[in-house]
Design a protein around this motif. Structure first.
Motif, PDB file in Angstrom:
ATOM      1  N   LEU A 375       0.714  -1.240  -0.047  1.00  0.00           N
ATOM      2  CA  LEU A 375      -0.114  -0.084  -0.097  1.00  0.00           C
ATOM      3  C   LEU A 375       0.798   1.259   0.026  1.00  0.00           C
ATOM      4  N   LEU A 376       1.923   1.225   0.741  1.00  0.00           N
ATOM      5  CA  LEU A 376       2.817   2.304   0.851  1.00  0.00           C
ATOM      6  C   LEU A 376       3.383   2.801  -0.529  1.00  0.00           C
ATOM      7  N   THR A 377       4.021   1.563  -1.042  1.00  0.00           N
ATOM      8  CA  THR A 377       4.390   1.786  -2.398  1.00  0.00           C
ATOM      9  C   THR A 377       3.671   2.502  -3.557  1.00  0.00           C
ATOM     10  N   GLU A 378       2.427   1.840  -3.582  1.00  0.00           N
ATOM     11  CA  GLU A 378       1.509   2.654  -4.257  1.00  0.00           C
ATOM     12  C   GLU A 378       1.228   4.060  -4.046  1.00  0.00           C
ATOM     13  N   GLU A 379       1.155   4.377  -2.788  1.00  0.00           N
ATOM     14  CA  GLU A 379       0.767   5.806  -2.333  1.00  0.00           C
ATOM     15  C   GLU A 379       2.094   6.605  -2.696  1.00  0.00           C
ATOM     16  N   ILE A 380       3.238   6.193  -2.426  1.00  0.00           N
ATOM     17  CA  ILE A 380       4.386   6.877  -2.778  1.00  0.00           C
ATOM     18  C   ILE A 380       4.489   7.156  -4.099  1.00  0.00           C
ATOM     19  N   GLY A 381       4.267   6.223  -5.157  1.00  0.00           N
ATOM     20  CA  GLY A 381       4.392   6.393  -6.436  1.00  0.00           C
ATOM     21  C   GLY A 381       3.418   7.698  -7.076  1.00  0.00           C
ATOM     22  N   LYS A 382       1.938   7.761  -6.179  1.00  0.00           N
ATOM     23  CA  LYS A 382       1.236   8.747  -6.633  1.00  0.00           C
ATOM     24  C   LYS A 382       1.803  10.012  -5.988  1.00  0.00           C
ATOM     25  N   LEU A 383       2.438   9.986  -4.795  1.00  0.00           N
ATOM     26  CA  LEU A 383       2.954  11.179  -4.174  1.00  0.00           C
ATOM     27  C   LEU A 383       4.011  11.621  -5.035  1.00  0.00           C
ATOM     28  N   GLU A 384       4.983  11.027  -5.593  1.00  0.00           N
ATOM     29  CA  GLU A 384       6.065  11.251  -6.382  1.00  0.00           C
ATOM     30  C   GLU A 384       5.664  12.192  -7.449  1.00  0.00           C
ATOM     31  N   ASP A 385       4.526  11.575  -8.377  1.00  0.00           N
ATOM     32  CA  ASP A 385       3.859  12.252  -9.430  1.00  0.00           C
ATOM     33  C   ASP A 385       3.371  13.628  -8.984  1.00  0.00           C
ATOM     34  N   LYS A 386       2.631  13.790  -7.800  1.00  0.00           N
ATOM     35  CA  LYS A 386       2.103  14.915  -7.264  1.00  0.00           C
ATOM     36  C   LYS A 386       3.395  15.918  -6.895  1.00  0.00           C
ATOM     37  N   VAL A 387       4.335  15.632  -6.361  1.00  0.00           N
ATOM     38  CA  VAL A 387       5.540  16.350  -6.180  1.00  0.00           C
ATOM     39  C   VAL A 387       6.102  16.968  -7.410  1.00  0.00           C
ATOM     40  N   GLU A 388       6.112  16.050  -8.365  1.00  0.00           N
ATOM     41  CA  GLU A 388       6.716  16.412  -9.727  1.00  0.00           C
ATOM     42  C   GLU A 388       5.820  17.542 -10.361  1.00  0.00           C
ATOM     43  N   CYS A 389       4.602  17.400 -10.418  1.00  0.00           N
ATOM     44  CA  CYS A 389       3.400  18.001 -11.124  1.00  0.00           C
ATOM     45  C   CYS A 389       3.600  19.466 -10.442  1.00  0.00           C
ATOM     46  N   ALA A 390       3.586  19.512  -8.978  1.00  0.00           N
ATOM     47  CA  ALA A 390       3.445  20.668  -8.237  1.00  0.00           C
ATOM     48  C   ALA A 390       4.614  21.635  -8.602  1.00  0.00           C
ATOM     49  N   ASN A 391       5.894  20.802  -8.437  1.00  0.00           N
ATOM     50  CA  ASN A 391       7.067  21.619  -8.856  1.00  0.00           C
ATOM     51  C   ASN A 391       7.267  22.218 -10.338  1.00  0.00           C
ATOM     52  N   ASN A 392       6.593  21.324 -11.142  1.00  0.00           N
ATOM     53  CA  ASN A 392       6.571  22.156 -12.616  1.00  0.00           C
ATOM     54  C   ASN A 392       5.607  23.133 -12.723  1.00  0.00           C
ATOM     55  N   ALA A 393       4.636  23.140 -11.927  1.00  0.00           N
ATOM     56  CA  ALA A 393       3.601  24.121 -12.172  1.00  0.00           C
ATOM     57  C   ALA A 393       4.317  25.471 -11.476  1.00  0.00           C
ATOM     58  N   LEU A 394       4.772  25.294 -10.262  1.00  0.00           N
ATOM     59  CA  LEU A 394       5.387  26.439  -9.571  1.00  0.00           C
ATOM     60  C   LEU A 394       6.634  27.002 -10.599  1.00  0.00           C
ATOM     61  N   LYS A 395       7.456  26.259 -11.009  1.00  0.00           N
ATOM     62  CA  LYS A 395       8.728  26.539 -11.816  1.00  0.00           C
ATOM     63  C   LYS A 395       8.074  27.607 -12.927  1.00  0.00           C
ATOM     64  N   ALA A 396       7.117  26.927 -13.643  1.00  0.00           N
ATOM     65  CA  ALA A 396       6.843  27.737 -14.839  1.00  0.00           C
ATOM     66  C   ALA A 396       5.860  28.875 -14.467  1.00  0.00           C
ATOM     67  N   ASP A 397       4.985  29.029 -13.410  1.00  0.00           N
ATOM     68  CA  ASP A 397       4.496  30.380 -12.855  1.00  0.00           C
ATOM     69  C   ASP A 397       5.398  31.214 -12.380  1.00  0.00           C
ATOM     70  N   TRP A 398       6.443  30.784 -11.834  1.00  0.00           N
ATOM     71  CA  TRP A 398       7.338  31.652 -11.169  1.00  0.00           C
ATOM     72  C   TRP A 398       7.921  32.594 -12.123  1.00  0.00           C
ATOM     73  N   GLU A 399       8.492  31.965 -13.255  1.00  0.00           N
ATOM     74  CA  GLU A 399       9.041  32.652 -14.157  1.00  0.00           C
ATOM     75  C   GLU A 399       8.155  33.674 -14.799  1.00  0.00           C
ATOM     76  N   ARG A 400       6.728  33.472 -15.180  1.00  0.00           N
ATOM     77  CA  ARG A 400       5.765  34.189 -15.410  1.00  0.00           C
ATOM     78  C   ARG A 400       5.440  35.374 -14.547  1.00  0.00           C
ATOM     79  N   TRP A 401       5.453  35.178 -13.341  1.00  0.00           N
ATOM     80  CA  TRP A 401       5.180  36.148 -12.293  1.00  0.00           C
ATOM     81  C   TRP A 401       6.448  36.969 -12.108  1.00  0.00           C
ATOM     82  N   LYS A 402       7.740  36.577 -12.214  1.00  0.00           N
ATOM     83  CA  LYS A 402       8.810  37.404 -12.258  1.00  0.00           C
ATOM     84  C   LYS A 402       8.857  38.401 -13.319  1.00  0.00           C
ATOM     85  N   HIS A 403       8.716  37.669 -14.588  1.00  0.00           N
ATOM     86  CA  HIS A 403       8.576  38.727 -15.815  1.00  0.00           C
ATOM     87  C   HIS A 403       7.513  39.929 -15.472  1.00  0.00           C
ATOM     88  N   ASN A 404       6.224  39.741 -14.976  1.00  0.00           N
ATOM     89  CA  ASN A 404       5.160  40.545 -14.887  1.00  0.00           C
ATOM     90  C   ASN A 404       5.542  41.363 -13.833  1.00  0.00           C
TER      91      ASN A 404
END
Length: 454
Positions: A375-404
């Motif tokens: 169960l933990l292995t499955e949850e970790i896999g989902k959370l790794e996806d979650k972290v990666e997507c959260a990081n990608n979203a922030l990095k892209a929006d960060w550059e947009r925000w700094k420019h503005n």
């Protein structure tokens, strides 16, 4: 050890093989009538209490948001997120125009509040009409902000003006306060409309189009009180744990936010103080000029001089008023908005850290086999996806925000410089004209005093 607990797997963030977006319930996909990047998904709806004060607490304390509501179904690669940022640099495709105007006071036996008219004009196919008109109060804006934070926890949501303006500036609900808030609410909605992802959020569409009773019904959807309390407790627990090792790029981002927050708050504080002092100076000058006119009535030989000084003071007062107006409309709102942005950025970093802290806790539990490993292995896999997507979203929006941000700050200070130059040139020309008139007057008097030659 990681290789022992599970085989490596591809991480898609909701994209099937080949990279095409996978249709899924609850995802805010690009809608008919507008080309653009796939938007981030809608998360599970978290209904906030109808009471305005409670709404404000939820919206301000970003650390209490439930990170489990973040869906991993979004583009995973940084390139896909960067493409969303590039969307703004493409030719103008604006198809959503929002105006906030006509504030209206409402008095009931319980409370007094202001509503604002919101007119939306659009050519988007997903809207039932090309124009909508609704009225919204401040707590409705708070609800929208909270919904956007829930659906997109690591995107930088535009800030709302405070519930009450800074003490000592203006009284609650007077004309200046209402106009200041109206402008801020107008900017809030238009910043969302211009955002490549937030603009497609379903709650944003409901906010712009639903009648009052429809919006009220929509707000009541979502988990009940006990569920919200459970989500809050889990979020607080994650925030208390902290993050073991924040990635270097987010350490740099956090350092930037801390320095930016310190500097912009100081600029805001001093700018407000200067504005207040110059307003007091202007009021004093308005009383100063007429005194010279009154004095001239009893000084026959100084009439022209005293009236000239009074005229100069009056003209400089008018120039000061114009300069103060420019300051209050151009510089001060921009600086204060970025003070509020700095608070929003801190909230975004907290939410990102909470997502990572949840992953860290699961990995630690698996390391020490504190729970069912499958169960933990499955949850970790989902959370790794979650972290990666959260990081990608922030990095892209960060550059947009700094420019503005950089463009907004440069524009604000450039406008201030032009206002100052115009102001000082006006005052200089006024006093130079006075000196020239006094020189001419002195020469005339001198010629009259000379004895006639025979």
């Amino acid at each position: 050890m990681e290789g022992e607990r599970r085989a490596p797997r591809a991480r898609s963030c909701g994209l099937p093989a080949g990279g095409a977006p996978a249709p899924s319930p609850g995802v805010d996909a690009p809608l008919p009538g507008r080309s653009g990047p796939p938007a981030l998904p809608r998360a599970e709806v978290l209904d906030l209490d109808e009471d305005e004060d409670d709404l404000e607490v939820f919206s301000k304390d970003a650390s209490l948001m439930d990170m489990n509501s973040f869906s991993p179904m979004m583009p995973t690669s940084p390139l896909s997120m960067i493409n969303q940022v590039k969307f703004e640099d493409e030719p103008d495709l604006k198809d959503l125009f929002i105006t906030v105007d006509e504030p209206e006071s409402h008095v009931t036996t319980i409370e007094t509040f202001i509503t604002y008219r919101i007119i939306t004009k659009t050519s988007r196919g997903e809207f039932d009409s090309s124009e909508f008109e609704v009225r919204r109060r401040y707590q409705d804006f708070l609800w929208l902000k909270g919904k956007l934070e829930e659906a997109h926890p690591t995107l930088i949501i535009p800030p709302l003006p405070e519930k009450f303006i800074v003490k000592g500036m203006v009284e609650h609900f007077n004309d200046d306060f209402i106009e200041t808030r109206r402008k801020a609410l107008h900017k809030f909605l238009n910043r969302i409309a211009d955002h490549p992802t937030l603009t497609f959020n379903e709650d944003f569409k409901v906010f712009l189009t639903a009648q009052a009773w429809e919006l009220s019904s929509h707000k009541k959807q979502g988990p009940g009180l006990l569920s919200r309390m459970g989500q809050t407790v889990r979020a607080v627990a994650m925030s208390m744990r902290g993050v073991k090792s924040r990635p270097e790029e987010f350490m740099e981002m956090n350092n930037f936010i801390e320095i930016f927050s310190q500097k912009i708050n100081l600029i805001d504080k001093i700018s407000q103080r200067i504005y207040k002092e110059e307003r007091e100076y202007s009021d004093e000058m308005k009383e100063y000029g007429p005194i010279h006119v009154l004095w001239s009535a009893s000084e026959e030989d100084l009439v022209d001089t005293l009236k000239g000084v009074a005229s100069c003071i009056d003209q400089c007062c008018k120039a000061t008023e114009k300069r103060m107006s420019g300051l209050s409309e151009a510089l001060l709102p921009v600086v204060h908005e970025y003070v509020l942005y700095s608070e929003m950025l801190m909230g975004v970093m907290k939410r990102r850290d909470q997502i990572q802290a949840e992953l860290d806790s699961k990995v630690e539990a698996l390391t020490y086999k504190k729970a069912d490993t499958d169960l933990l292995t499955e949850e970790i896999g989902k959370l790794e996806d979650k972290v990666e997507c959260a990081n990608n979203a922030l990095k892209a929006d960060w550059e947009r925000w700094k420019h503005n941000m950089q463009n907004d700050i440069k524009s604000a200070f450039t406008d201030m410089a032009e206002e100052n130059i115009h102001y000082y040139e006006q005052c200089l020309a006024t006093w130079e004209s006075f000196l020239a008139s006094q020189t001419d007057l002195h020469m005339e008097e001198s010629s009259e005093d000379k004895p006639e030659s025979h």
